[in-house]
Design a protein around this motif. Structure first.
Motif, PDB file in Angstrom:
ATOM      1  N   ASP A   1      26.410  27.811   1.320  1.00 12.79           N
ATOM      2  CA  ASP A   1      25.792  26.595   1.845  1.00 12.79           C
ATOM      3  C   ASP A   1      24.608  26.122   1.005  1.00 12.79           C
ATOM      4  OD1 ASP A   1      24.444  28.869   2.730  1.00 12.79           O
ATOM      5  OD2 ASP A   1      23.926  28.026   4.684  1.00 12.79           O
ATOM      6  N   LEU A   2      24.047  26.990   0.185  1.00 12.91           N
ATOM      7  CA  LEU A   2      22.953  26.590  -0.701  1.00 12.91           C
ATOM      8  C   LEU A   2      23.428  26.347  -2.130  1.00 12.91           C
ATOM      9  CD1 LEU A   2      20.124  28.998   0.489  1.00 12.91           C
ATOM     10  CD2 LEU A   2      20.572  26.639   1.188  1.00 12.91           C
TER      11      LEU A   2
ATOM     12  N   ALA B   1      29.103  34.158   1.016  1.00 17.09           N
ATOM     13  CA  ALA B   1      28.872  33.894   2.436  1.00 17.09           C
ATOM     14  C   ALA B   1      27.828  32.794   2.539  1.00 17.09           C
ATOM     15  CB  ALA B   1      28.385  35.148   3.154  1.00 17.09           C
ATOM     16  N   ASN B   2      27.672  32.263   3.734  1.00 13.30           N
ATOM     17  CA  ASN B   2      26.596  31.321   3.985  1.00 13.30           C
ATOM     18  C   ASN B   2      25.290  32.094   4.126  1.00 13.30           C
ATOM     19  OD1 ASN B   2      28.029  28.878   3.912  1.00 13.30           O
ATOM     20  ND2 ASN B   2      28.735  29.176   6.011  1.00 13.30           N
TER      21      ASN B   2
ATOM     22  N   LEU C   1      21.671  37.672   8.476  1.00 12.40           N
ATOM     23  CA  LEU C   1      22.083  38.538   9.585  1.00 12.40           C
ATOM     24  C   LEU C   1      22.463  39.938   9.093  1.00 12.40           C
ATOM     25  CD1 LEU C   1      24.161  35.994  11.692  1.00 12.40           C
ATOM     26  CD2 LEU C   1      21.950  37.000  12.309  1.00 12.40           C
ATOM     27  N   ILE C   2      23.118  40.011   7.943  1.00 12.97           N
ATOM     28  CA  ILE C   2      23.452  41.316   7.362  1.00 12.97           C
ATOM     29  C   ILE C   2      22.170  42.045   6.977  1.00 12.97           C
ATOM     30  CG2 ILE C   2      24.485  42.478   5.363  1.00 12.97           C
ATOM     31  CD1 ILE C   2      26.659  40.249   5.406  1.00 12.97           C
TER      32      ILE C   2
ATOM     33  N   ARG D   1      33.904  35.366   7.248  1.00 12.92           N
ATOM     34  CA  ARG D   1      32.603  34.743   7.000  1.00 12.92           C
ATOM     35  C   ARG D   1      31.938  35.377   5.782  1.00 12.92           C
ATOM     36  NH1 ARG D   1      30.082  35.364  12.814  1.00 12.92           N
ATOM     37  NH2 ARG D   1      28.156  34.967  11.673  1.00 12.92           N
ATOM     38  N   LEU D   2      32.399  36.546   5.386  1.00 17.34           N
ATOM     39  CA  LEU D   2      31.981  37.210   4.156  1.00 17.34           C
ATOM     40  C   LEU D   2      33.236  37.427   3.338  1.00 17.34           C
ATOM     41  CD1 LEU D   2      29.967  38.798   2.324  1.00 17.34           C
ATOM     42  CD2 LEU D   2      30.505  40.816   3.705  1.00 17.34           C
TER      43      LEU D   2
END
Length: 158
Positions: free
Chosen positions: A52-53, A83-84, A90-91, A106-107
């Motif tokens: 996302d970045l 991943a985002n 979160l990880i 998601r990963l």
């Protein structure tokens, strides 16, 4: 991740990204580096993408230190993790397990499976309590905030 960070972080020069990221990684992984836990990355390249970045980093290990290649080097990675930003926080904050995010797609881990497993195991072994207190507090706060937001959205939608 806030959308406002997207354009600003993407345009941070590589030299500035490297001057922050490499010392931070050496601080986080100092014990693992000393113990030789990164030797599996010798002559191998890991690509980390924050989708996302729109940020990509290529990391390797040489002469007892982590190294980072410039995007201009056109490195062919052996394994990539993508991943985002929220999921990576979160990880890092131990609010999500990398395996769970992997199975939820998601990963993404692509490339050399054995190398990817070694990287994932190294990430799992990070002791967040050993991070400098300012970094620990920021990661913990961000991860808790994101987890609470996800939980509240799940209840509202569920």
């Amino acid at each position: 991740m806030p959308k406002i960070l997207q354009p600003s972080l993407r345009f941070v020069p590589f030299s500035a990204q490297k001057s922050v990221l490499i010392p931070a990684l050496h601080s986080i992984f100092s014990e693992a580096i000393t113990d030789g836990d990164f030797e599996f990355l010798q002559d191998k390249w890991l690509k980390i993408s924050i989708l996302d970045l729109q940020l990509n980093w290529w990391l390797s290990f040489d002469q007892d230190q982590l190294i980072m290649a410039s995007p201009k080097d056109n490195i062919a990675e052996d394994v990539s993790f993508s991943a985002n930003g929220d999921d990576l926080v979160l990880i890092a904050g131990r609010k999500q397990d990398p395996d769970t995010l992997f199975f939820q797609r998601r990963l993404k881990i692509e490339g050399d499976t054995e190398l990817g497993l070694e990287v994932k195991n190294l990430i799992d072994a990070i002791d967040i309590e050993q991070l400098p207190s300012s970094i620990h507090d920021l990661v913990d706060f961000s991860a808790c905030f994101l987890q609470n937001t996800h939980d509240e959205l799940a209840v509202a939608n569920g």
